[in-house]
Design an enzyme around this catalytic site. Sequence first.
Site, PDB file in Angstrom:
ATOM      1  N   GLU A   1      10.296  -1.548   0.703  1.00  0.00           N
ATOM      2  CA  GLU A   1       8.892  -1.614   1.132  1.00  0.00           C
ATOM      3  C   GLU A   1       8.008  -1.719  -0.104  1.00  0.00           C
ATOM      4  OE1 GLU A   1       7.309   1.493   3.996  1.00  0.00           O
ATOM      5  OE2 GLU A   1       6.104   1.988   2.249  1.00  0.00           O
TER       6      GLU A   1
ATOM      7  N   THR B   1       3.170  -2.616   3.370  1.00  0.00           N
ATOM      8  CA  THR B   1       2.357  -1.594   4.017  1.00  0.00           C
ATOM      9  C   THR B   1       0.929  -2.105   4.295  1.00  0.00           C
ATOM     10  OG1 THR B   1       1.779  -0.709   1.862  1.00  0.00           O
ATOM     11  CG2 THR B   1       3.603   0.358   3.008  1.00  0.00           C
TER      12      THR B   1
ATOM     13  N   GLN C   1      10.905   8.387   7.968  1.00  0.00           N
ATOM     14  CA  GLN C   1      10.162   8.933   6.835  1.00  0.00           C
ATOM     15  C   GLN C   1      11.178   9.299   5.757  1.00  0.00           C
ATOM     16  OE1 GLN C   1       7.824   9.046   4.846  1.00  0.00           O
ATOM     17  NE2 GLN C   1       6.260   9.958   6.172  1.00  0.00           N
TER      18      GLN C   1
END
Length: 318
Positions: free
Chosen positions: A19, A50, A211
């Site tokens: 990411e 993101t 997460q």
Amino acid sequence: MKVTEHIANGKGKTQFSFEILPPLKGQNIQSIFDSIDPLMEFKPPFIDVTYHREEYVYKEMENGLLQKKVVKKRPGTVGICAAIQNKYQVDAIPHILCGGFTKEDTENFLIDLDFLGIDNVMALRGDAVKTETYFTPEKEGHRYANELVQQIDALNKGEYLDEEIMNQAQTDFCIGVAGYPEKHMEAPNMESDLHFLKKKLKNGAEYIVTQMFFDNNKYFEFVEKCRSAGITAPIIPGLKPISTKKQLNLIPQRFNADLPEALIKEVLKCETNEQVKEVGIEWCVEQSKELIKEKVPFLHYYSMGKSDNIKAIARQLF
Ligand code: FAD
């Protein structure tokens, strides 16, 4: 290609993905390429980008009063996704939020993504803006990610907000959602959090990205709980190598992720952040090796815009 198809193509072998964050406003696209280039040798089938919502800043005016200004410090999610797909021919996955979006904004955002040939979206609620205690949706927006998933799923069926719209072309997004091995910080307990996670999947999501966690047992227990709750979707573990001493306080507070005693001890022994980085790499490699043994579909790394430690990890695994 959809994430679910990439997983199927992996045939049980763990694949690499990561990411990135859009750069701070003022930098050019090359800064993004510079952080992606070193990681392309590990053949990521997809890269997540993101989304960062607006922030409020207060500027003092000449008369001493404060003026509230809305700023977006990291714009560019959609443009970066298009640039990635164009330059590297890999799938880029934009994150999309409830926060700051009306349903109309969401629909138009999704139309842009569809026109750009983007096949996946990561649907999230987003956090409260920094100056607010609680998350507040837009007046015509979504309160929870499961509602956002429902809207994306509806568009996949050709259902637009305006029922009278002509043609009603269908999109075909594969929808990812967030899962929390140590529960989301606002959830009263794990059962409640799993209940709403299940709702996101029932509403059309097809895979989960977790997460960050630093103790693999938290992930294994989470997967077990999900399966017992009837969640069958792939659960991709998200990993972040620790890289500064400051993160010892920041990570538990911001991400509700516990740091194991052994990791804390090793970090505290370090005299410089270069040494912390080495500890973080070593810890993350050990975590990754165990997860690969358990045949997780992907190892998804949070690069936070820095690729050198992710490269050092990937070199030992992929
Ligand atoms: P939700 O699934 O909506 O859950 C939020 C909370 O509400 C949970 O406690 C849940 O149990 C509860 N809940 C859900 N539905 C209901 C309901 N109907 N009634 C009552 N309670 C309910 N943030 C960004 O700003 N940009 C990003 O790009 C970004 N990417 C992320 C990627 C990953 C993999 C992860 C794990 C997080 C990311 N985040 C990002 C952070 C995320 O936005 C926050 O963690 C946010 O607080 C929750 O988002 P969610 O989608 O999990 O919310």
